[in-house]
Design an enzyme around this catalytic site. Structure first.
Site, PDB file in Angstrom:
ATOM      1  N   ASP A   1      -7.110 -11.308   1.820  1.00 56.26           N
ATOM      2  CA  ASP A   1      -6.141 -10.342   1.327  1.00 56.26           C
ATOM      3  C   ASP A   1      -6.428  -9.035   2.061  1.00 56.26           C
ATOM      4  OD1 ASP A   1      -4.649  -8.461  -0.009  1.00 56.26           O
ATOM      5  OD2 ASP A   1      -5.610  -8.733  -1.957  1.00 56.26           O
TER       6      ASP A   1
ATOM      7  N   LYS B   1      -2.555   0.011   6.696  1.00 55.82           N
ATOM      8  CA  LYS B   1      -1.503  -0.992   6.513  1.00 55.82           C
ATOM      9  C   LYS B   1      -0.108  -0.367   6.511  1.00 55.82           C
ATOM     10  CE  LYS B   1      -0.573  -4.841   3.354  1.00 55.82           C
ATOM     11  NZ  LYS B   1      -1.130  -5.499   2.161  1.00 55.82           N
TER      12      LYS B   1
ATOM     13  N   GLU C   1       2.068 -12.078  -0.389  1.00 58.33           N
ATOM     14  CA  GLU C   1       1.129 -11.769  -1.472  1.00 58.33           C
ATOM     15  C   GLU C   1       1.578 -12.288  -2.840  1.00 58.33           C
ATOM     16  OE1 GLU C   1       0.672  -7.624  -0.701  1.00 58.33           O
ATOM     17  OE2 GLU C   1      -0.452  -8.039   1.119  1.00 58.33           O
TER      18      GLU C   1
ATOM     19  N   ASP D   1       4.381  -7.429  -8.096  1.00 54.94           N
ATOM     20  CA  ASP D   1       3.164  -7.091  -7.351  1.00 54.94           C
ATOM     21  C   ASP D   1       3.226  -5.643  -6.868  1.00 54.94           C
ATOM     22  OD1 ASP D   1       1.054  -6.843  -5.593  1.00 54.94           O
ATOM     23  OD2 ASP D   1       1.580  -8.568  -4.358  1.00 54.94           O
TER      24      ASP D   1
END
Lengths: 611, 236
Positions: free
Chosen positions: A8, A73, A172, A194
């Site tokens: 992850d 990210k 994810e 999420d």
């Protein structure tokens, strides 16, 4: 069976997990920590590549904000045009021209986001290798479901640069559903909400007989816990300015400290009714204190939470579902700990959301499940995911012709025939975009594909069939065929915001080169240490036995010693080794002579004692 | 029953891997390797169905899952690159087929297209709605010219809402008509024997095509209404 790990790669934190005995587990480091903060600090001498990653790097956020990179990210697969506001909220320097990948200027070098992410991935790789005591070369890496093609490709590139073969890019929320499904063994319609550090995703799945079919997905790749921190930061900066007249918005060190304090207050407000914020900057004579209540905090972030509900409604509509047709809602990501988030989600879907699985770990665990499926371990589970965004090509007048609609199950493909407009035309350019809008300028440019080396023919005669294939990673692959000849048509790919294959290759070889440099350095240090001790011995021998050898030999030894000393001042371990050999040769006779001398003396001593 | 064009594609071919003669959509019985779905096979045949328009969605889903387990790239990770490529291509075909078959309207479109051998159904303005559409165009045009007209805003928005409801209803009527035609088509197909299409089947198909063309046009009209409403809302 080679190990395939699940990773992850998060905005704030990253984790690595694996499958054992039918259950996924997170791998911890030597200190027992499972979470690796996604922070990379540069410019540290004595460290490999001068880089520190993770918990220790996090400490440098305040002390060295300019060379400590976090939230990388947010910049994956982006050009300078996309960066917008984020630029002013990170203390590190972003550069790059128009239509170019963002680069980060740090410690005198330029790095692309995939290269920085690769440092995080490498750290996780090492962590897994230390745990298994064997090399790890293959991985499944998760990305937000709403990541576009460039962002997915950038993640895959990061894996490659870190020395990992990325077997699959998994979304994810769907990864989370795999971990959830494996543990709960329940069937039905499930919504995964999420909300991570920097991204928001919602996916709606149907789970039946081991098939995890994604019905729809939506989200915002620019919405997450970071935004909550920024809300609090704005409040604090404004209040400090109101109280003391000092504007801290241009002070990177202070801002970092405010950011960390904001983050802490946010976390505290998830469990307590109020949080105290204390900030002192003695050099600026600022002593800021305030208590923030849950109510104040909720008011501050209401707009932010509301922003996540639009994508939820769209996902429901795309799945042709009403809220009451949803069986369960699963919460994933650290930001779902915020009470207001839970409340709003429960209201929208009319049911209490689930959060039994650790929201920080569940994505990594799911990645490990997918890794095991790919390694041939689990055979009864299958994930059928979708592409989050429509794919199209530019046609006359800047209008998008849609080839693959959003929420199409992947892998999927579309074929389109192209021809020439001018006699003898040798190439045709195809502009591929992703997005839901009608005009090219409102969509995201992915790449230009140039069909080249078309045989010269009258206009309209060549018939080139282009296949646009979105694979199970959600990544676009294009190939073309000339229909009359059946020949494969050559294509040049120019990614709009990505790295070309050549650039990635170079980064990989650079990192191998670095590894070689590191190795050279270590070998030189070892050779130099050895040389120091040899020199000491040689000097001692020479002082003891200079009288026993002839002057030319002595001169030769002294010359060899000088040569070695010179080699030791360089950085080439080969040269040190050569000089060592030479000194060894030239002192051979002296050593023997001295040895004989010692022996003689020993014998003499013996004789004397015998007497 | 056989349709012209449909089911003419043979599944008889040589296995790409061992060369054995096979007669299957996706599997070699000799060596067990995955075969590329023959190009040109229709979606109904891929799902083991005849060309029927009323489908049991639960059965369709079960077949989709079963075939997904046979084709999906996840299960070919350690196989040869040829087999991996076939798994990818087959999955893409399967996913597209399921997307079309699960949707009643797309299913009809697909059948019409297949039988006629043509490409997409072209949108066609419905002659009976000519006046209504003209009226709507004028309204949309005036919004385009003065999108932020303050006095007109409320009135225009109400007018567009009315149009949206009206055309939405016409669209629903079309869907119901398609449903009826689908049932008729299935009934005709049950009773027909031999290869070609019967006169009644042809009539049924051309009626379906007419409704689809009308539907495609109205879809655009509804889009225009929506963007007109968006413009008005943004202008405020």
């Amino acid at each position: 069976m080679p190990r395939v790990v699940g990773i992850d790669l998060g905005t704030t934190n990253s984790l690595v997990a694996y499958m054992e005995g039918g259950a996924p587990r997170v791998i911890s480091d030597a200190a027992g920590r499972t979470i690796l903060p996604s922070v990379v600090s540069f410019g540290w001498e004595g460290r490999p590549d001068g880089v520190i990653v993770g918990e220790e790097a996090k400490e440098h956020l305040i002390t060295h904000p300019g060379r400590t990179i976090y939230s990388i990210k947010r910049f994956m697969g982006k050009g300078m045009e996309d960066v917008g506001n984020d630029r002013s909220f990170v203390p590190y320097a972003l550069t790059g021209g128009q239509q170019e990948v963002v680069r980060i200027s740090v410690a005198g070098k330029l790095y692309t986001p995939p290269e920085i992410s690769a440092f995080i991935l490498r750290e996780l790789k090492h962590r897994a290798e230390a745990f298994f005591k064997e090399p790890v070369r293959q991985a499944v890496i998760t990305v937000p479901a709403y990541f576009n093609d460039s962002q997915r490709q950038a993640t895959k590139d990061a894996g490659k640069i870190a020395g990992l073969e990325v077997l699959r890019i998994v979304n994810e929320p769907t990864a989370a559903s795999l971990a959830y499904g494996l543990q709960k063994k329940k069937e039905g319609t499930v919504v995964v909400y999420d909300l991570g550090g920097g991204t928001f995703d919602v996916s709606i799945l149907k789970i039946k007989n081991g098939i995890f079919e994604v019905l729809s997905t939506n989200g915002d790749t620019h919405l997450g816990g970071d935004d909550v921190d920024q809300q609090l930061m704005r409040l604090i900066v404004r209040e400090i300015s109101d109280r003391s007249g000092i504007d801290l918005s241009g002070a990177p060190e202070a801002l970092q400290e405010i950011r960390l304090v904001s983050e802490k207050a946010k976390c505290q407000l998830s469990f307590e009714e109020k949080a105290e914020i204390v900030l002192t900057f003695p050099d600026k004579k600022i002593d800021y204190r305030r208590t923030i209540s849950r109510t104040e905090f909720d008011a501050l972030i209401t707009e932010f939470v509301e922003k996540t509900l639009g994508p939820c409604r769209q996902a429901l509509a795309d799945a042709h579902l009403k809220p009451d047709q949803v069986d369960e809602v699963i919460l994933v990501g650290g930001s779902t700990r915020i009470p207001l988030v839970r409340k709003k989600v429960a209201e929208l879907f009319k049911k209490t959301p689930h959060s039994e699985l650790n929201p920080d770990e569940v994505v990594a665990l799911g990645a490990a499940v997918q890794a095991d499926i790919l390694a041939g371990g689990i055979t009864n589970m299958l994930l059928l995911d979708v592409t989050p965004l429509s794919l199209g090509i530019e046609t006359m007048g800047g209008v998008v012709s849609r080839l693959i609609p959003r929420n199409t199950t992947i892998p999927t493909s579309a074929k389109e025939a192209f021809t020439t407009f001018v006699d003898g035309q040798k190439s045709v350019s195809i502009h591929v975009v992703q997005g839901e809008r009608e005009l090219v300028k409102d969509c995201r440019s992915l790449a230009k594909f140039n069909l080249t080396e078309i045989d010269p023919m009258p206009a309209g005669i060549p018939r080139i069939e282009v296949t646009f294939m979105i694979d199970a990673n959600g990544i676009l692959n294009v190939n073309a065929k000339e229909l009359r000849s059946g020949k494969t048509q050559s294509i040049e790919v120019k990614p709009t915001y990505g790295l070309t294959d050549g650039e990635v290759e170079k980064m990989i070889s650079d990192s191998i080169e670095h590894a070689r440099e590191d190795l050279n350095e270590r070998m030189f240090i070892e050779a130099r240490n050895e040389a120091e001790s040899v020199l000491r011995h040689a000097e001692k021998a020479l002082s003891q036995g200079a009288a026993l050898i002839d002057p030319s030999e002595k001169a030769e030894i002294e010359k060899s010693m000088a040569g070695l000393k010179e080699a030791m001042n360089g950085n080439d371990h080969h040269r040190v080794r050569e000089a060592l050999d030479r000194l060894d040769q030239s002192t051979k006779n002296l050593a023997e002579t001295l040895m004989n001398q010692t022996l003689k003396e020993a014998l003499q001593e013996k004789k004397l004692s015998d007497l | 029953m056989k349709l012209s064009g449909m089911s003419e594609v043979s599944t008889k071919r040589a296995c790409w891997h061992c060369g054995a003669q096979i007669d299957s959509i996706h599997l070699c019985n000799q060596c067990g390797t995955l075969q590329r779905i023959p190009e040109g096979i229709d979606y109904f045949t891929l799902f083991g169905l005849g060309p029927r328009l009323s489908l049991d969605s639960a059965r369709l889903e079960a077949t989709f899952y079963e075939l997904s387990r046979k084709f999906h790239p996840d299960f070919y990770q350690k196989k040869s690159s040829e087999e991996q490529a076939i798994s990818l291509e087959n999955s893409a075909v399967l996913n597209k087929a399921y997307r079309v078959l699960r949707d009643p309207v797309q299913r009809v479109e697909y059948l019409v297209r297949w039988v006629e051998g043509g490409s997409t159904v072209d949108a066609e303005a419905p002659a009976d709605l000519f006046d209504e559409i003209l009226e709507l165009q004028e309204l949309l045009e005036s919004i385009k010219e003065t999108p932020d007209h303050p006095d007109q805003r409320g009135r225009r928005l109400d007018a567009l809402k009315g149009e949206q409801a009206r055309f939405g209803q016409i669209q629903e009527e079309g869907e119901r008509a398609l449903e009826g035609l689908s049932k008729e088509w299935d009934r005709l197909s049950e009773t027909s024997e031999g290869s070609g299409l019967t006169e009644a089947q042809r009539r049924s198909l051309s009626e379906m095509k007419r409704i689809l063309a009308r539907r495609a046009y109205l879809e655009r009209v509804l889009n225009d209404i929506q963007s007109g409403m968006d413009k008005l809302e943004k202008g405020s």
